[in-house]
Each structure stands twice: as structure tokens, then as C-alpha cells.
Design a protein around this motif. Structure first.
Motif, PDB file in Angstrom:
ATOM      1  N   THR A 101     -66.517 -43.769 120.125  1.00  0.00           N
ATOM      2  CA  THR A 101     -65.581 -42.687 119.869  1.00  0.00           C
ATOM      3  C   THR A 101     -65.645 -42.303 118.385  1.00  0.00           C
ATOM      4  N   THR A 102     -65.155 -41.101 118.081  1.00  0.00           N
ATOM      5  CA  THR A 102     -65.137 -40.605 116.702  1.00  0.00           C
ATOM      6  C   THR A 102     -63.804 -39.923 116.436  1.00  0.00           C
ATOM      7  N   THR A 103     -63.258 -40.167 115.261  1.00  0.00           N
ATOM      8  CA  THR A 103     -62.058 -39.466 114.803  1.00  0.00           C
ATOM      9  C   THR A 103     -62.269 -39.025 113.359  1.00  0.00           C
ATOM     10  N   VAL A 104     -61.777 -37.831 113.023  1.00  0.00           N
ATOM     11  CA  VAL A 104     -61.914 -37.276 111.677  1.00  0.00           C
ATOM     12  C   VAL A 104     -60.524 -36.855 111.180  1.00  0.00           C
ATOM     13  N   TYR A 105     -60.195 -37.282 109.959  1.00  0.00           N
ATOM     14  CA  TYR A 105     -58.999 -36.822 109.267  1.00  0.00           C
ATOM     15  C   TYR A 105     -59.468 -35.941 108.105  1.00  0.00           C
ATOM     16  N   LYS A 106     -59.166 -34.652 108.188  1.00  0.00           N
ATOM     17  CA  LYS A 106     -59.661 -33.688 107.204  1.00  0.00           C
ATOM     18  C   LYS A 106     -58.507 -33.187 106.333  1.00  0.00           C
ATOM     19  N   PHE A 107     -58.736 -33.160 105.007  1.00  0.00           N
ATOM     20  CA  PHE A 107     -57.676 -32.812 104.058  1.00  0.00           C
ATOM     21  C   PHE A 107     -58.046 -31.562 103.252  1.00  0.00           C
ATOM     22  N   SER A 108     -57.049 -30.709 103.074  1.00  0.00           N
ATOM     23  CA  SER A 108     -57.209 -29.514 102.246  1.00  0.00           C
ATOM     24  C   SER A 108     -55.831 -29.131 101.726  1.00  0.00           C
ATOM     25  N   SER A 109     -55.719 -27.989 101.092  1.00  0.00           N
ATOM     26  CA  SER A 109     -54.420 -27.528 100.606  1.00  0.00           C
ATOM     27  C   SER A 109     -54.352 -26.013 100.717  1.00  0.00           C
ATOM     28  N   LYS A 110     -53.125 -25.522 100.736  1.00  0.00           N
ATOM     29  CA  LYS A 110     -52.956 -24.069 100.804  1.00  0.00           C
ATOM     30  C   LYS A 110     -51.624 -23.670 100.174  1.00  0.00           C
TER      31      LYS A 110
END
Length: 387
Positions: free
Chosen positions: A378-387
Motif C-alpha cells: 500500500t502507499t499513502t502520501v501526505y502533501k503540504f502546501s500553503s495558500k
């Protein structure tokens, strides 16, 4: 021009060239801090004297993730706010000794079975297996010494995107589970400020597997603050109702018309105290499994959390069919986190990608059985950005 004057001029030129060179080196040194790299330091000693290590993964943007091979635990993850400032957005401890005192799975790899198994028992191929009852009468997160409390073999992998590969062999019968399980987890810090977690496992005997990561997030960057104003969206039209011991009833319930509907964005705290809903009452807030509308095994965007003060946005992508959303309802300040800050009630939330809780005892749920010759992946991704 006499020779003395010429000498002074040449000396001045040489000094200027030297200063220019030093300034250039200083700029290059500053720029070199923002590169993909991995650092390793000792993190502390286990009771038997074994040293646990701490690995720091950096990307070129300035983001970093710290991971110890004790429990495969994320001890820090920095993410940018709307002003470009990177701050730690997880609950964690400053040292190994903090984790050894006992923590509620801060940042840990959870296994063999993430979430609860009713009464610590399940039957597989006609044989009943008994597990530790470490959550009331139920088994939770792999037992008294689950994968969060073992020392993993760590292999740092340099490359365009730095990786840390962790391996652990769980012996046949460990914590009551059948089969020798070979587990590999790879953390990758990606160029787009996302942390990808790839899980893989094989077994020599039929067993049950449900691996996840149990990081508590607080996107404010301040562990003193509650997470109730964070805005959550979940691409899930059903959730798994539970009984008073938080074991699934066996049904799936539509979220529509309930405090569990996050198909449109809501603040976490908006309906968290609606104890007219028996499920909120049982969980003391949110501590439930949501089933994705798209439960296929391709990588899909399933959740997002936005914190307006910092401007931080976290997106979750996974191949898993469900997610456990937990709002730190059992944090009570007794565990001391980073900087001496107590981990208080609802100062962190978890989004644990997974299969459903108690699946080994629920024939209508998707199976978590792994057999010899098969590969759990399995694969999980936690992606971070700002706005």
C-alpha cells in the motif's frame, strides 16, 4: 607611481579578491543547506543498551522530516506557512526517553494490525488466535509490543528524493499473530513537499495485516493550540459505526445528515460535541473509520485539512479503502511533548489510512488476510502546501 604606492594598490586588490571569494563561499554554503540530503545521529539507548538512531531527510525547498528507527517514528515534520516559514506540525517527544515512558503512538508505524480487534481474538483457517487485550477488552495497534516499540533496520537512500528504508521481521507467534512477517516501509521526502510512505509485507503462513502511520498533526505549528478550527474535507460517503468499546457493529452507515459528513468542508470542532449522536458520544468526539466513496486500490486524493491562521494545507492520497480520523480525545496532558509542552486534549488529529477495524471478525468487510506467495503493498502520501 612609485613602487610603494603600487604595492599598496596590489595588496588592496588581493584583499578585495579574498573577500569576494569568502562571500561567494558563504553564499554557496547557504545555498547548500537547501539540498536533498540525509543526516544520521544517535537518538538514545534502549533499556538493553542498543542505540536507536535519528535520521533527518531534507529536500531542496527547506522541508525536513526526522524519523527514528525506534518504531519507525516520525519525530518532526516541517511544513511551510503562508509566509514561507517552515515549522514542525506534529506532536512528538524531544528524545528517545520520552517515547520509552509511553506515548499514544506519536508518529509511529503501527502493526501488525492497526486499529482494534474485538476481544483480542480472531479465527483464521479454522484456528482461533488470541492477542493481547491492551485497550480494555480489545486488542489495539498490534499489541503490548507492536511495531511502534521495536527497533527497525534502517537504510538511508540518497537520490533526487531522499528515502529511508525500514525493515523488520516479525516472528511467527509474535504478539499472538501467526506467520513470520517480513515488513518493509519506505519513507520518501518528495520534491513537492510531500511525504510518501510505501508499505510492503510477505508471510510464510496465513495471517492478518493492516499497517498504518499514527502521526498527530497540528497545522498551526503550535502544539499548545487545539485543532478544532482546522477545516476538514473527506471523500467518504460512509463510515463504520461502533459500539461503546469502539468495535464496529458490522454495518456501514451513510454520512449524509450526520456529524460525520465531511464531503463538504467543515471545521473539525463544528459538530464534535454533538453528543445527541450516539457515535460522537461513544468516541468522545471523532475516533471512527470513514470508507472512501472511491475505495479502489489506485492512488487517490481522499482528504484535505486547511488551517487558516497559518495558511497550511495538508492533502492525503492513498491506495487504501478507508481512513481512521481521530481528534486526540484521550490526550490529557500527562504526556510531555517537544519543548516541554504537554500533549493536551484535542491538540492533534490523526488521519490513519487503513482497512477497516476488526476486519478479521467481520466477514462483510474487505479482507485483511495475507497468504504465502502474496505481497501486501500500500502507499499513502501526505502533501503540504500553503495558500
Amino acid at each position: 607611481m612609485n613602487l610603494k604606492t603600487l604595492g599598496v594598490i596590489l595588496c588592496g586588490v588581493a584583499i578585495m579578491q579574498s573577500c569576494t571569494s569568502k562571500n561567494s563561499d558563504s553564499t554557496q554554503a547557504s545555498d547548500s543547506l537547501k539540498v536533498n540530503k540525509i543526516e544520521k545521529v544517535a537518538f538514545g539507548k534502549l533499556p538493553d543498551g542498543t542505540v536507536a538512531d535519528l535520521y533527518t531527510l531534507h529536500n531542496a525547498n527547506g522541508m525536513e522530516v526526522k524519523i527514528t528507527n525506534y518504531g519507525g517514528t516520525i519525530t518532526s515534520l516541517t511544513a511551510p506557512n503562508k509566509n514561507g516559514k517552515y515549522e514542525n506540525v506534529t506532536l512528538a517527544c524531544d528524545s528517545l526517553s520520552g517515547y520509552l515512558k509511553g506515548v499514544p503512538y506519536f508518529g509511529a508505524l503501527v502493526g501488525r494490525y492497526g486499529n482494534r480487534i474485538a476481544k483480542g481474538k480472531f479465527t483464521l483457517d479454522g484456528k482461533e488466535y488470541s492477542l493481547a487485550q491492551n485497550n480494555g477488552v480489545n486488542a489495539l495497534h498490534g499489541g503490548k509490543k507492536g511495531f511502534d516499540k521495536v527497533l527497525w533496520t534502517a537504510t538511508p537512500i540518497d537520490g533526487e528524493e531522499p528515502q529511508l528504508k525500514l525493515n523488520y521481521t516479525s516472528a511467527d507467534g509474535e504478539e499472538g499473530y501467526p506467520g513470520k512477517l517480513e515488513v518493509e516501509v519506505v519513507y520518501t521526502l518528495q520534491k513537492d513537499n510531500s511525504l510518501k510512505i510505501d508499505y510492503k509485507a510477505t508471510t510464510d503462513k496465513a495471517t492478518v495485516v493492516n499497517l498504518t502511520n499514527h502521526t498527530y498533526f497540528n497545522l498551526t505549528g503550535d502544539a499548545n493550540k487545539e485543532i478544532l478550527d482546522h477545516e476538514l474535507t473527506l471523500q467518504a460517503d460512509k463510515f463504520v459505526p461502533v459500539n461503546e468499546t469502539l468495535i464496529p457493529t458490522g454495518e456501514l452507515k451513510a454520512v449524509a445528515g450526520t456529524p460525520f459528513d465531511f464531503t463538504t468542508t467543515h471545521k473539525i470542532g463544528e459538530r464534535i460535541n454533538d453528543t445527541k449522536d450516539i457515535q460522537i458520544k461513544y468516541g468522545k468526539g471523532y475516533d471512527h473509520c470513514w470508507v472512501f466513496t472511491d475505495s479502489g486500490n489506485q492512488l487517490k486524493n481522499v482528504a484535505s485539512v486547511y488551517e487558516a491562521t497559518s495558511g497550511r494545507l495538508m492533502e492525503v492520497l492513498t491506495t487504501e479503502p478507508a481512513i481512521q480520523f481521530y481528534t486526540g480525545n484521550f490526550l490529557d496532558g500527562s504526556v510531555i511533548g517537544k519543548g516541554g509542552i504537554p500533549a493536551k486534549f484535542r491538540t492533534g488529529f490523526c488521519l490513519e489510512t487503513e482497512h477497516y477495524p476488526d476486519s478479521p471478525n467481520q466477514p462483510k468487510f474487505p479482507t485483511t488476510v495475507l497468504k504465502p506467495g502474496e505481497t501486501y503493498q500500500t502507499t499513502t502520501v501526505y502533501k503540504f502546501s500553503s495558500k
